[in-house]
Scaffold this motif. Structure first.
Motif, PDB file in Angstrom:
ATOM      1  N   GLU A   9     -30.035   8.353 -20.720  1.00  0.00           N
ATOM      2  CA  GLU A   9     -29.700   7.586 -22.056  1.00  0.00           C
ATOM      3  C   GLU A   9     -30.362   8.790 -23.742  1.00  0.00           C
ATOM      4  O   GLU A   9     -29.823   9.850 -23.931  1.00  0.00           O
ATOM      5  N   ASP A  11     -30.766  11.437 -23.284  1.00  0.00           N
ATOM      6  CA  ASP A  11     -31.134  12.809 -23.007  1.00  0.00           C
ATOM      7  C   ASP A  11     -29.643  13.444 -23.950  1.00  0.00           C
ATOM      8  O   ASP A  11     -29.367  14.258 -24.132  1.00  0.00           O
ATOM      9  N   ALA A  12     -28.780  12.069 -22.810  1.00  0.00           N
ATOM     10  CA  ALA A  12     -27.351  12.187 -23.426  1.00  0.00           C
ATOM     11  C   ALA A  12     -27.328  11.976 -25.268  1.00  0.00           C
ATOM     12  O   ALA A  12     -26.495  12.423 -26.375  1.00  0.00           O
ATOM     13  N   ILE A  13     -28.312  11.438 -26.346  1.00  0.00           N
ATOM     14  CA  ILE A  13     -28.340  11.457 -27.795  1.00  0.00           C
ATOM     15  C   ILE A  13     -29.001  12.771 -27.832  1.00  0.00           C
ATOM     16  O   ILE A  13     -28.321  13.393 -29.392  1.00  0.00           O
ATOM     17  N   ARG A  15     -28.495  15.619 -27.051  1.00  0.00           N
ATOM     18  CA  ARG A  15     -27.412  16.286 -26.951  1.00  0.00           C
ATOM     19  C   ARG A  15     -26.199  16.437 -27.791  1.00  0.00           C
ATOM     20  O   ARG A  15     -25.591  17.352 -28.320  1.00  0.00           O
ATOM     21  N   ALA A  16     -26.382  15.152 -28.341  1.00  0.00           N
ATOM     22  CA  ALA A  16     -24.912  14.763 -29.172  1.00  0.00           C
ATOM     23  C   ALA A  16     -25.482  14.906 -30.201  1.00  0.00           C
ATOM     24  O   ALA A  16     -24.685  14.874 -31.238  1.00  0.00           O
ATOM     25  N   LEU A  17     -26.665  15.313 -30.425  1.00  0.00           N
ATOM     26  CA  LEU A  17     -26.875  15.424 -31.678  1.00  0.00           C
ATOM     27  C   LEU A  17     -27.342  17.563 -32.264  1.00  0.00           C
ATOM     28  O   LEU A  17     -28.050  17.433 -33.245  1.00  0.00           O
ATOM     29  N   PRO A  19     -25.331  19.302 -31.651  1.00  0.00           N
ATOM     30  CA  PRO A  19     -23.729  20.355 -32.872  1.00  0.00           C
ATOM     31  C   PRO A  19     -25.061  19.329 -34.404  1.00  0.00           C
ATOM     32  O   PRO A  19     -24.332  20.594 -36.285  1.00  0.00           O
ATOM     33  N   VAL A  20     -25.175  18.379 -35.005  1.00  0.00           N
ATOM     34  CA  VAL A  20     -25.701  17.678 -35.744  1.00  0.00           C
ATOM     35  C   VAL A  20     -26.652  18.943 -36.956  1.00  0.00           C
ATOM     36  O   VAL A  20     -26.790  19.270 -37.725  1.00  0.00           O
ATOM     37  N   ASP A 101     -34.832   5.453 -28.630  1.00  0.00           N
ATOM     38  CA  ASP A 101     -33.210   4.701 -27.429  1.00  0.00           C
ATOM     39  C   ASP A 101     -32.660   3.313 -27.316  1.00  0.00           C
ATOM     40  O   ASP A 101     -33.239   3.222 -28.534  1.00  0.00           O
TER      41      ASP A 101
END
Length: 229
Positions: A9, A11-13, A15-17, A19-20, A101
């Motif tokens: 979870e 790691d996914a957060i 990755r999502a940030l 591009p921000v 998280d």
């Protein structure tokens, strides 16, 4: 949630940030830098960066500010619009937003740094043209930004000794414990090999450094027993 699911979870957060980070820096231009940190790896916490206000690079270490947040653990809160200075004298306005998280545990941060050095100069020029008295900008604390965690630890140690106006041999036991307590509160000992690094800088054995750290954690007030020289 198991540890494996929690790490996935996190790691996914991150990755999502990623591009921000690019979007923030692109929006505010060359005076802005955005940095994404993974606190699970203090020595290599920078996982994404855009802009070059502090010269951070991917794989670089967290700053003194990050160590301070790390030391507070899950009690950490974001710090917004604080002002600091780089080692080269640039005045920087920063915000550190902690990442949690789904269990509420802090594991990273998104940081935005804006170089306001020229803004301060323009304000001073406008005040001079208007004929109004212009007080200079307040002296913000110098923060060590670097990709090498050792330089950050060294800077914090030097700051504590400078505040005491003493070298290690000149400190009595109370101040020695206060030094270790202060470093611990700033998150220094969350860094791998930090105890060894501090011991080497102070000219004491690793065993003595561990002893002082244990005593500092066990005795928030002065105690007169059992510290090595």
């Amino acid at each position: 949630m198991g540890s494996r699911e929690r790490e996935a979870e996190r790691d996914a957060i991150l990755r999502a940030l990623a591009p921000v980070v690019d979007g923030i820096a692109a929006t505010f231009g060359p005076v802005c830098e955005a940095v994404l940190h993974d606190y699970r790896r203090p020595e290599k916490s920078v996982v994404a960066v855009a802009g070059s206000v502090t010269g951070r690079t991917v794989g670089g270490a967290m700053s003194e500010i990050g160590l301070r947040v790390l030391a507070r653990g899950d009690e950490a809160r974001g710090e917004l619009n604080y002002v600091t200075r780089t080692g080269t004298g640039r005045r920087v306005k920063s915000s550190t937003m902690v990442l949690r998280d789904s269990t509420g545990a802090v594991f990273g941060a998104l940081c935005v740094n804006v170089d306001v050095t020229e803004v301060d100069r323009v304000q001073g020029l406008l005040a001079a043209l208007a004929g109004t008295a212009a007080a200079g900008p307040s002296q913000a604390p110098v923060t060590t930004f670097g990709d090498d965690i050792d330089s950050v630890v060294d800077a914090l140690l030097d700051e504590h000794l400078r505040r005491q106006d003493q070298t290690w041999p000149g400190l009595d036991r109370t101040r020695r414990l206060a030094l270790f307590r202060g470093l611990d509160e700033r998150g220094v000992f969350a860094v791998r090999r930090a105890v060894e690094q501090v011991a080497a800088r102070l000219g004491i054995s690793r065993a003595s450094a561990y002893h002082y750290l244990a005593q500092a954690r066990a005795t928030p007030t002065d105690s007169s027993e059992g510290a090595p020289p």
